[in-house]
Design a protein around this motif. Structure first.
Motif, PDB file in Angstrom:
ATOM      1  N   GLU A 190      79.441  30.778  45.053  1.00  0.00           N
ATOM      2  CA  GLU A 190      78.287  29.914  44.810  1.00  0.00           C
ATOM      3  C   GLU A 190      78.782  28.496  44.548  1.00  0.00           C
ATOM      4  O   GLU A 190      79.619  28.283  43.672  1.00  0.00           O
ATOM      5  CB  GLU A 190      77.484  30.412  43.617  1.00  0.00           C
ATOM      6  CG  GLU A 190      76.795  31.730  43.875  1.00  0.00           C
ATOM      7  CD  GLU A 190      75.903  32.165  42.733  1.00  0.00           C
ATOM      8  OE1 GLU A 190      75.394  31.290  42.008  1.00  0.00           O
ATOM      9  OE2 GLU A 190      75.734  33.382  42.577  1.00  0.00           O
ATOM     10  N   VAL A 191      78.263  27.543  45.319  1.00  0.00           N
ATOM     11  CA  VAL A 191      78.643  26.138  45.192  1.00  0.00           C
ATOM     12  C   VAL A 191      77.396  25.277  45.297  1.00  0.00           C
ATOM     13  O   VAL A 191      76.321  25.762  45.641  1.00  0.00           O
ATOM     14  CB  VAL A 191      79.672  25.733  46.271  1.00  0.00           C
ATOM     15  CG1 VAL A 191      81.006  26.441  46.065  1.00  0.00           C
ATOM     16  CG2 VAL A 191      79.143  26.017  47.668  1.00  0.00           C
ATOM     17  N   SER A 192      77.547  24.008  45.011  1.00  0.00           N
ATOM     18  CA  SER A 192      76.439  23.058  45.132  1.00  0.00           C
ATOM     19  C   SER A 192      76.592  22.259  46.425  1.00  0.00           C
ATOM     20  O   SER A 192      77.710  22.062  46.910  1.00  0.00           O
ATOM     21  CB  SER A 192      76.430  22.093  43.946  1.00  0.00           C
ATOM     22  OG  SER A 192      76.198  22.800  42.754  1.00  0.00           O
ATOM     23  N   ALA A 193      75.466  21.792  46.958  1.00  0.00           N
ATOM     24  CA  ALA A 193      75.502  20.959  48.163  1.00  0.00           C
ATOM     25  C   ALA A 193      76.411  19.762  47.911  1.00  0.00           C
ATOM     26  O   ALA A 193      76.354  19.133  46.858  1.00  0.00           O
ATOM     27  CB  ALA A 193      74.094  20.505  48.538  1.00  0.00           C
ATOM     28  N   ASP A 234      79.661  19.973  47.607  1.00  0.00           N
ATOM     29  CA  ASP A 234      80.942  20.454  47.078  1.00  0.00           C
ATOM     30  C   ASP A 234      81.899  20.778  48.213  1.00  0.00           C
ATOM     31  O   ASP A 234      81.497  21.237  49.280  1.00  0.00           O
ATOM     32  CB  ASP A 234      80.760  21.731  46.249  1.00  0.00           C
ATOM     33  CG  ASP A 234      80.173  21.486  44.880  1.00  0.00           C
ATOM     34  OD1 ASP A 234      79.963  20.311  44.518  1.00  0.00           O
ATOM     35  OD2 ASP A 234      79.920  22.480  44.169  1.00  0.00           O
ATOM     36  N   HIS A 253      74.206  21.823  52.942  1.00  0.00           N
ATOM     37  CA  HIS A 253      72.831  21.826  52.419  1.00  0.00           C
ATOM     38  C   HIS A 253      72.564  23.153  51.731  1.00  0.00           C
ATOM     39  O   HIS A 253      73.206  24.156  52.039  1.00  0.00           O
ATOM     40  CB  HIS A 253      71.813  21.637  53.547  1.00  0.00           C
ATOM     41  CG  HIS A 253      71.885  20.303  54.214  1.00  0.00           C
ATOM     42  ND1 HIS A 253      71.485  19.145  53.597  1.00  0.00           N
ATOM     43  CD2 HIS A 253      72.327  19.937  55.437  1.00  0.00           C
ATOM     44  CE1 HIS A 253      71.678  18.126  54.419  1.00  0.00           C
ATOM     45  NE2 HIS A 253      72.199  18.577  55.536  1.00  0.00           N
ATOM     46  N   PRO A 254      71.579  23.194  50.820  1.00  0.00           N
ATOM     47  CA  PRO A 254      71.234  24.460  50.167  1.00  0.00           C
ATOM     48  C   PRO A 254      70.879  25.542  51.192  1.00  0.00           C
ATOM     49  O   PRO A 254      70.270  25.261  52.233  1.00  0.00           O
ATOM     50  CB  PRO A 254      70.020  24.098  49.304  1.00  0.00           C
ATOM     51  CG  PRO A 254      70.188  22.638  49.032  1.00  0.00           C
ATOM     52  CD  PRO A 254      70.789  22.079  50.296  1.00  0.00           C
ATOM     53  N   THR A 313      76.652  30.923  48.955  1.00  0.00           N
ATOM     54  CA  THR A 313      75.349  30.445  48.528  1.00  0.00           C
ATOM     55  C   THR A 313      75.494  29.014  48.076  1.00  0.00           C
ATOM     56  O   THR A 313      76.335  28.716  47.210  1.00  0.00           O
ATOM     57  CB  THR A 313      74.770  31.299  47.379  1.00  0.00           C
ATOM     58  OG1 THR A 313      74.702  32.661  47.825  1.00  0.00           O
ATOM     59  CG2 THR A 313      73.400  30.827  46.971  1.00  0.00           C
ATOM     60  N   VAL A 314      74.708  28.124  48.678  1.00  0.00           N
ATOM     61  CA  VAL A 314      74.755  26.702  48.339  1.00  0.00           C
ATOM     62  C   VAL A 314      73.457  26.350  47.628  1.00  0.00           C
ATOM     63  O   VAL A 314      72.368  26.549  48.168  1.00  0.00           O
ATOM     64  CB  VAL A 314      74.930  25.819  49.595  1.00  0.00           C
ATOM     65  CG1 VAL A 314      74.943  24.342  49.223  1.00  0.00           C
ATOM     66  CG2 VAL A 314      76.213  26.209  50.332  1.00  0.00           C
ATOM     67  N   ASP A 315      73.573  25.847  46.405  1.00  0.00           N
ATOM     68  CA  ASP A 315      72.403  25.442  45.614  1.00  0.00           C
ATOM     69  C   ASP A 315      72.015  24.011  45.925  1.00  0.00           C
ATOM     70  O   ASP A 315      72.816  23.181  46.207  1.00  0.00           O
ATOM     71  CB  ASP A 315      72.705  25.541  44.122  1.00  0.00           C
ATOM     72  CG  ASP A 315      73.015  26.980  43.714  1.00  0.00           C
ATOM     73  OD1 ASP A 315      72.446  27.907  44.311  1.00  0.00           O
ATOM     74  OD2 ASP A 315      73.838  27.157  42.804  1.00  0.00           O
TER      75      ASP A 315
END
Length: 145
Positions: free
Chosen positions: A47-50, A52, A111-112, A143-145
């Motif tokens: 799980e990472v953020s857009a 990253d 992107h998310p 999974t991109v948040d």
């Protein structure tokens, strides 16, 4: 307002701007030095953020003629983008150890969303490469948040 007040106000403003610039510079340096998050073969749920950047480090022995590729089905390019790869830092003495090396595959969360990433270690890396003797596959859910 007297000219002395204006000079003091100007100095205060310049000081605030200088401190802000210094804080931004320190944050940038610390971010660069800390580098991207590194995951291994056992980290199948990532799980990472857009925005990253992250690395997946996999065991590798270039002497056996096999290499790691992003295999089909490819991840959704709207969610994840491959940005490069390199041999992980060499063992003591500056030379990789046969049978004990690793390869770092770099990615950027675009992107998310959610996508699957399949890595394949193969020799020919053509159609049907997953069935060649000694091939190895790793699967990740990103999974991109």
């Amino acid at each position: 307002m007297e000219s002395g007040d204006i000079t003091r106000s100007s100095r205060a403003l310049v000081t605030v701007i200088a401190v802000a610039a210094l804080l931004i510079a320190v944050y940038t340096v610390v971010s660069e030095l800390s580098g991207p998050e590194v995951y291994g073969p056992g980290d199948t749920e990532i799980e990472v953020s857009a925005g990253d950047r992250f690395t997946i480090e996999v065991p590798d022995d270039p002497a056996d003629g096999r290499r790691w590729i992003v295999a089909a089905p490819r991840p959704d390019p709207a969610v994840l983008r491959a940005t490069g790869e390199e041999a992980a830092p060499a063992a003591a003495g500056g030379q990789p150890s046969p049978g004990r090396g690793s390869r770092a595959l770099d990615f950027e969360a675009v992107h998310p969303g959610r996508t699957d990433l399949r890595l394949l270690r193969c020799r020919r890396c053509a159609t049907g490469a997953a069935d060649e003797p000694g091939a190895r596959a790793l699967n990740f859910r990103i999974t991109v948040d």
